[in-house]
Enzyme design. Structure first.
Site, mmCIF file in Angstrom:
data_model
loop_
_atom_site.group_PDB
_atom_site.id
_atom_site.type_symbol
_atom_site.label_atom_id
_atom_site.label_comp_id
_atom_site.label_asym_id
_atom_site.label_seq_id
_atom_site.Cartn_x
_atom_site.Cartn_y
_atom_site.Cartn_z
ATOM 1 N N ARG A 1 0.795 -1.231 0.000
ATOM 2 C CA ARG A 1 0.000 0.000 0.000
ATOM 3 C C ARG A 1 0.826 1.280 0.000
ATOM 4 N NH1 ARG A 1 -2.440 -3.940 2.639
ATOM 5 N NH2 ARG A 1 -4.653 -4.306 2.231
ATOM 6 N N HIS B 1 -1.023 -2.577 -4.387
ATOM 7 C CA HIS B 1 -0.452 -3.409 -5.451
ATOM 8 C C HIS B 1 -0.521 -2.744 -6.826
ATOM 9 C CE1 HIS B 1 0.164 -6.428 -2.506
ATOM 10 N NE2 HIS B 1 -0.982 -7.063 -2.572
ATOM 11 N N HIS C 1 3.095 -12.584 -5.919
ATOM 12 C CA HIS C 1 2.017 -12.802 -4.960
ATOM 13 C C HIS C 1 1.529 -14.255 -4.977
ATOM 14 C CE1 HIS C 1 -1.395 -11.657 -2.459
ATOM 15 N NE2 HIS C 1 -0.939 -10.426 -2.416
ATOM 16 N N ASP D 1 -0.717 -9.705 8.377
ATOM 17 C CA ASP D 1 -0.694 -8.996 7.100
ATOM 18 C C ASP D 1 0.251 -7.816 7.278
ATOM 19 O OD1 ASP D 1 -1.130 -8.039 4.614
ATOM 20 O OD2 ASP D 1 -3.290 -7.738 4.815
ATOM 21 N N GLU E 1 5.864 -12.160 0.540
ATOM 22 C CA GLU E 1 6.195 -11.256 -0.548
ATOM 23 C C GLU E 1 7.435 -10.446 -0.205
ATOM 24 O OE1 GLU E 1 2.294 -9.112 -1.351
ATOM 25 O OE2 GLU E 1 1.790 -10.559 0.192
HETATM 26 C C1 BGC Z 1 -1.861 -7.590 1.255
HETATM 27 C C2 BGC Z 1 -3.251 -7.812 1.807
HETATM 28 C C3 BGC Z 1 -4.208 -7.884 0.650
HETATM 29 C C4 BGC Z 1 -3.789 -9.007 -0.233
HETATM 30 C C5 BGC Z 1 -4.656 -9.081 -1.443
HETATM 31 C C6 BGC Z 1 -1.535 -8.750 0.393
HETATM 32 O O1 BGC Z 1 -0.272 -8.596 -0.150
HETATM 33 O O2 BGC Z 1 -0.914 -7.416 2.260
HETATM 34 O O3 BGC Z 1 -3.606 -6.787 2.686
HETATM 35 O O4 BGC Z 1 -5.520 -8.061 1.069
HETATM 36 O O5 BGC Z 1 -2.464 -8.818 -0.662
HETATM 37 O O6 BGC Z 1 -4.916 -10.364 -1.790
#
Ligand code: BGC
Length: 393
Positions: A122, A147, A221, A293, A359
Site C-alpha cells: 500500500r 499493489h 504474490h 498482514d 512477498e
Molecule cells: C496484502 C493484503 C491484501 C492481499 C490481497 C496482500 O499482499 O498485504 O492486505 O488483502 O495482498 O490479496
C-alpha cells in the site's frame, strides 16, 4: 540492462494505444518439451493457448520443468498458475493457489500467483511527493493504493520469451508501463525473469528502468500451501522469518513508521512456529490485519546478493520452501481475506488461511516515509532485485 528492444517497442506501442500489451514476439510454441524434472538438464518451455481477453488479446500458458520443479506461467499478469514440487516420497503436487481458467483470474482474483507492480502493497491515500511534485495514484483499497492500483501489473499481458541457458530453463517477461499509468510518473520498462535451476529452485529476477524519477517496488504474490493448493488450512505449516522487527500498521494497514520489536508478540517468527499458533492472540495488530498482514524488517537489510528471509515447512509432506532475497522486507499475509467465495484449481473452495503469501519487498508506503529504505528510481539507474525460492522435502 539488456531489455529486448523488439518486445519493448511492441509493448510501448500497445501501451500508447491504451490497451494492455499484446503478446507479440513471445517465442514460438514447441510441440514437445516442457523441460524435464529429473535434474538431468532442462528442456524447452512449451506454450499453449489459455484464453482470450475481452479486447481480443490472446493469453498463453507456458509450462517448464527442471530439477524436480514444474511451473506453469500465464502471459496475463505473469501469473504462476501452478507450481508442483515433490514431497518426501517423490509425489508431486501443486503448492500454489490459483484458478483453472482465464475468466476466473479476470473476474476476481486476490492476486493469485501474480506479478505485482508498480508498487507492492500500500501507498497511503495513494499519494506521494517526489522532487517537489505531488502524485495521485489509482486508489483501490479504501482510501489507499494497493499493489499498483486498479489495473496493476497483475492485470497486464506480458511479452514472454522462453530460454534455456546451460542447465537453467526459464522465461523472460516484459512489460512497458506508460508514463502516468495508474498515476505513476515515468515510462517504466520492466523485465522479470523466472528461472528454474537444475536444483529445482525458482529464481525471480526483477529489473526496471525509467525515463523520469519514479518509485518502484516489484514482487510476486504466490499463495503457498505446501500440502497442496486444495488441502485446506496452512495453520500447521511451520514458518520462520529472519526478522527482529516489523512495521506496525494503522487500521488501514498503512505503516505507522515505527520499527517494533517482535519479541514477546505474535510477530516473533525468529524460531520456527506453526502459522496458526498465535493467529488468534488478541493483539491490536492481529486485529487490524485479521491475522498476519504485515511487513517484517529482515535483519540482513538490503543486500547485494540474496540472503535468508524465511523458511516454510509442511510437517505432513516434508515439503520445505526457503526464500532468499536482497530486499529488506517481507510481507507475510496469512490469507485472511479468502472467504469461501472462490473455487481453486483443484475444484475445492478456498477459505480463510488456505494459503499464505511471503512477498519480498521494500516496506509499504516507503514513498511517504523518508526513514524507510528508498524506493526511488531515477533515469540512468536500473532497478534490480532477486528472490530465490528453494524447495526440498
Ligand atoms: C496484502 C493484503 C491484501 C492481499 C490481497 C496482500 O499482499 O498485504 O492486505 O488483502 O495482498 O490479496
Amino acid at each position: 540492462m539488456e531489455l529486448n528492444r523488439r518486445t519493448v517497442m511492441a509493448g510501448a506501442a500497445a501501451a500508447a494505444a491504451g490497451i494492455a500489451a499484446t503478446t507479440v514476439g513471445g517465442g514460438t510454441a514447441h510441440a514437445t518439451g516442457g523441460g524435464n524434472d529429473r535434474g538431468t538438464g532442462p528442456g524447452k518451455p512449451v506454450r499453449t493457448p489459455f484464453g482470450t481477453l475481452a479486447d481480443g488479446t490472446k493469453v498463453h500458458r507456458w509450462s517448464l520443468a527442471n530439477g524436480g520443479t514444474r511451473l506453469k506461467v500465464l502471459s496475463y499478469g505473469g501469473i504462476v498458475q501452478s507450481l508442483e514440487i515433490p514431497d518426501r516420497r517423490g509425489r508431486h503436487t501443486n503448492v500454489s493457489l490459483g484458478f483453472g481458467t482465464l475468466e476466473e483470474y479476470v473476474a476476481s482474483s486476490p492476486y493469485f500467483g501474480a506479478l505485482i507492480g508498480r508498487y507492492g502493497n500500500r501507498i497511503g491515500k495513494g499519494r506521494f511527493s517526489l522532487d517537489g511534485t505531488a502524485h495521485q495514484l489509482s486508489v483501490n483499497d479504501g482510501a489507499n493504493s494497493l499493489h499498483g492500483g486498479a489495473q496493476g501489473f497483475d492485470k497486464r499481458v506480458w511479452d514472454v520469451e522462453p530460454f534455456t541457458e546451460g542447465s537453467d530453463v526459464g522465461l523472460r517477461l516484459y512489460y512497458v508501463s506508460a508514463d502516468g499509468e495508474m498515476g505513476y510518473p515515468g515510462t517504466l520498462r520492466t523485465k522479470v525473469t523466472y528461472t528454474l535451476t537444475r536444483h529445482g529452485d525458482w529464481r525471480v529476477d526483477y529489473a526496471a528502468t525509467t525515463d523520469r524519477a519514479t518509485v518502484v517496488n516489484l514482487t510476486s504474490h504466490v499463495y503457498w500451501n505446501l500440502a497442496g493448493e486444495s488441502s485446506g488450512s496452512v495453520n500447521d505449516h511451520e514458518l520462520s522469518i529472519a526478522a527482529t522487527r516489523y512495521t506496525p500498521v494503522d487500521a488501514g494497514l498503512i505503516p505507522t513508521g515505527e520499527l517494533a520489536r517482535v519479541g514477546g508478540t505474535p510477530f516473533d517468527f525468529r524460531s520456527a512456529k506453526p502459522v496458526g499458533r498465535d493467529l488468534r492472540v488478541a493483539h491490536p495488530q492481529v486485529l487490524y490485519g485479521q491475522g498476519f498482514d504485515h511487513n517484517w524488517v529482515l535483519d540482513k537489510g538490503v543486500t547485494a546478493r540474496p540472503g535468508p528471509a524465511a523458511t516454510l515447512r509442511d510437517p505432513s509432506s516434508g515439503r520445505t520452501l526457503r526464500i532468499a532475497t536482497n530486499e529488506p522486507g517481507l510481507q507475510f499475509y496469512s490469507g485472511n481475506f479468502l472467504d469461501g467465495t472462490l473455487v481453486g484449481t483443484g475444484g475445492r473452495v478456498y477459505r480463510q488461511g488456505d494459503g499464505l503469501c511471503l512477498e519480498t519487498q521494500h516496506f509499504p508506503d516507503s514513498p511517504n516515509r523518508p526513514s524507510f529504505p528508498s524506493t526511488v528510481l531515477r533515469p540512468g539507474e536500473t532497478y534490480r532485485t532477486t528472490t530465490v525460492h528453494s524447495f526440498d522435502a
